[in-house]
Design a protein around this motif. Structure first.
Motif, PDB file in Angstrom:
ATOM      1  N   ALA A  64       1.145  -0.936   0.254  1.00 28.78           N
ATOM      2  CA  ALA A  64       0.126   0.297   0.099  1.00 28.78           C
ATOM      3  C   ALA A  64       1.080   1.206   0.022  1.00 28.78           C
ATOM      4  O   ALA A  64       2.526   1.178   0.495  1.00 28.78           O
ATOM      5  CB  ALA A  64      -0.187  -0.456   0.977  1.00 28.78           C
ATOM      6  N   GLY A  92       4.240  -0.704  -0.019  1.00 28.32           N
ATOM      7  CA  GLY A  92       4.948  -1.195  -1.164  1.00 28.32           C
ATOM      8  C   GLY A  92       5.071  -0.162  -2.723  1.00 28.32           C
ATOM      9  O   GLY A  92       4.717  -1.255  -4.184  1.00 28.32           O
ATOM     10  N   LYS A 140      -0.024  -8.863  -8.663  1.00 26.47           N
ATOM     11  CA  LYS A 140       1.776  -7.993  -8.816  1.00 26.47           C
ATOM     12  C   LYS A 140       2.234  -8.683  -7.634  1.00 26.47           C
ATOM     13  O   LYS A 140       3.130  -9.700  -6.959  1.00 26.47           O
ATOM     14  CB  LYS A 140       2.304  -6.860  -8.133  1.00 26.47           C
ATOM     15  CG  LYS A 140       3.432  -6.251  -7.621  1.00 26.47           C
ATOM     16  CD  LYS A 140       3.179  -4.848  -8.211  1.00 26.47           C
ATOM     17  CE  LYS A 140       4.373  -3.886  -8.378  1.00 26.47           C
ATOM     18  NZ  LYS A 140       4.963  -2.419  -8.105  1.00 26.47           N
ATOM     19  N   ASP A 154      -5.338  -0.668   3.738  1.00 24.01           N
ATOM     20  CA  ASP A 154      -6.511   0.459   2.964  1.00 24.01           C
ATOM     21  C   ASP A 154      -7.545   0.419   4.082  1.00 24.01           C
ATOM     22  O   ASP A 154      -7.615   0.982   4.701  1.00 24.01           O
ATOM     23  CB  ASP A 154      -6.574   0.586   1.600  1.00 24.01           C
ATOM     24  CG  ASP A 154      -5.825   0.625   0.698  1.00 24.01           C
ATOM     25  OD1 ASP A 154      -4.795   1.880   1.240  1.00 24.01           O
ATOM     26  OD2 ASP A 154      -5.203   0.299  -0.233  1.00 24.01           O
TER      27      ASP A 154
HETATM   28  N1  UDP Z   1      -0.348  -1.333  -3.524  1.00 21.05           N
HETATM   29  C1  UDP Z   1       1.225  -1.828  -3.904  1.00 21.05           C
HETATM   30  N2  UDP Z   1       1.991  -0.911  -4.579  1.00 21.05           N
HETATM   31  C2  UDP Z   1       1.920  -1.471  -6.743  1.00 21.05           C
HETATM   32  C3  UDP Z   1       0.302  -0.988  -6.940  1.00 21.05           C
HETATM   33  C4  UDP Z   1      -0.894  -1.367  -5.441  1.00 21.05           C
HETATM   34  O1  UDP Z   1       1.359  -1.472  -2.416  1.00 21.05           O
HETATM   35  O2  UDP Z   1       2.593  -1.573  -7.192  1.00 21.05           O
HETATM   36  C5  UDP Z   1      -1.439  -1.546  -3.886  1.00 21.05           C
HETATM   37  C6  UDP Z   1      -2.198  -0.125  -3.285  1.00 21.05           C
HETATM   38  O3  UDP Z   1      -1.944   1.186  -2.173  1.00 21.05           O
HETATM   39  C7  UDP Z   1      -3.447  -0.907  -2.869  1.00 21.05           C
HETATM   40  C8  UDP Z   1      -3.313  -3.143  -3.139  1.00 21.05           C
HETATM   41  O4  UDP Z   1      -2.077  -2.633  -3.162  1.00 21.05           O
HETATM   42  O5  UDP Z   1      -3.392  -0.971  -1.150  1.00 21.05           O
HETATM   43  C9  UDP Z   1      -3.963  -2.898  -4.349  1.00 21.05           C
HETATM   44  O6  UDP Z   1      -5.642  -3.235  -3.558  1.00 21.05           O
HETATM   45  P1  UDP Z   1      -6.694  -3.681  -4.572  1.00 21.05           P
HETATM   46  O7  UDP Z   1      -8.063  -3.247  -3.539  1.00 21.05           O
HETATM   47  O8  UDP Z   1      -6.557  -3.351  -5.953  1.00 21.05           O
HETATM   48  O9  UDP Z   1      -6.278  -5.383  -4.503  1.00 21.05           O
HETATM   49  P2  UDP Z   1      -7.238  -6.591  -5.888  1.00 21.05           P
HETATM   50  O10 UDP Z   1      -8.257  -6.019  -6.075  1.00 21.05           O
HETATM   51  O11 UDP Z   1      -6.333  -6.311  -7.365  1.00 21.05           O
HETATM   52  O12 UDP Z   1      -6.354  -7.401  -4.928  1.00 21.05           O
END
Ligand code: UDP
Length: 245
Positions: free
Chosen positions: A110, A137, A167, A192
């Motif tokens: 994050a 992150g 990722k 978050d």
């Molecule tokens: N994030 C991060 N580094 C990155 C891209 C994203 O730390 O290079 C974090 C972003 O700040 C958020 C989380 O990864 O806190 C992504 O959350 P999301 O709900 O989109 O996750 P998903 O549904 O893709 O698993």
């Protein structure tokens, strides 16, 4: 070995939340880093197009269903899953368990400041919880070795990796042999929520399984990812048809 439930190639553990916490607590007694992922329908669709990502899913030590879409698909395919075990709920349940058993967690991912705020909030919510460390992150490839060193020096029982999919899963897979954490889980936006930057859907929406709708309304920038949902439903129907059900 327990039978896995195959949803479009991703093999889910058929496990309740409390069974998952129990199994993960046993992983924490072991010596090998265990990798756990929490796919929702969008992530299952991602694995259809990205074979490397599908291979990573296949090699996981545990896969739990995040989202009602997976539960409905499993039911439709006549191989029902016991219940939803979302990444965020699983994290909260694990932290509660860990706070009572002197286990430590490292929060990785994050935006800068979020993991620290999440740590502060979680220590308040679960007195006794040991936070071994935090790191945001947003890092460069060349910072990775130092981050891994920080994680390894703190030797956490649990490493929550919140970099978003795919990722976080790729990062865990690439580094699992060097990371000295007992368990790594890819948890998306969980930090978050822990930090209070993002709210969960209200209880009534959670009860009606409408969390996905809440996220769509609150984060319209994710609309592209939501377009994967109808494709997921169609693919499940096709699979059902092929199975002759
Ligand atoms: N994030 C991060 N580094 C990155 C891209 C994203 O730390 O290079 C974090 C972003 O700040 C958020 C989380 O990864 O806190 C992504 O959350 P999301 O709900 O989109 O996750 P998903 O549904 O893709 O698993």
């Amino acid at each position: 070995m327990e039978k896995k439930i195959n949803i479009l190639g991703v093999k889910f553990d058929n496990i309740t939340m409390s069974e998952a916490v129990n199994k993960i607590s046993k992983f924490m007694d072991g010596n090998v880093t265990k990798c756990i992922y929490t796919p929702n329908p969008e992530i299952v669709m991602l694995a259809q197009k990205d074979t490397q990502f599908m291979d990573i899913m296949t090699e996981a030590d545990m896969i739990v269903p995040d989202g009602i879409g997976i539960i409905k698909a499993a039911k439709m395919l006549k191989t029902p899953l016991k219940e939803k075990v979302g990444g965020c709920d699983l994290s909260y349940n694990l932290l509660e368990y860990m706070s009572k058993h002197s286990r430590s967690v490292f929060l990785f991912g994050a935006a800068p400041g979020t993991a620290d705020k999440a740590a502060e909030n979680m220590k308040k919510k679960f007195p006794g919880l040991i936070v071994a460390g935090t790191h945001n992150g947003y890092f460069k490839k060349e910072d990775e070795a130092a981050i891994i060193e920080q994680i390894n020096n703190s030797k956490p029982d649990l490493l929550l990796v919140a970099l978003g999919a795919p990722k976080q899963e790729k990062w865990i897979f690439e580094n699992k042999n060097t990371i000295q954490a007992k368990v790594c889980i890819g948890v998306g936006g969980t930090l978050d929520i822990m930090a209070g930057n993002l709210r969960r859907a209200p209880k009534w929406m959670l009860k009606l399984n409408l969390e996905w709708l809440y996220r769509f309304v609150k984060q319209p920038t994710r609309f592209k990812r939501f377009l994967e949902l109808p494709k997921f439903v169609i693919k499940v129907f096709i699979t059902k048809g092929k199975r002759g059900e």
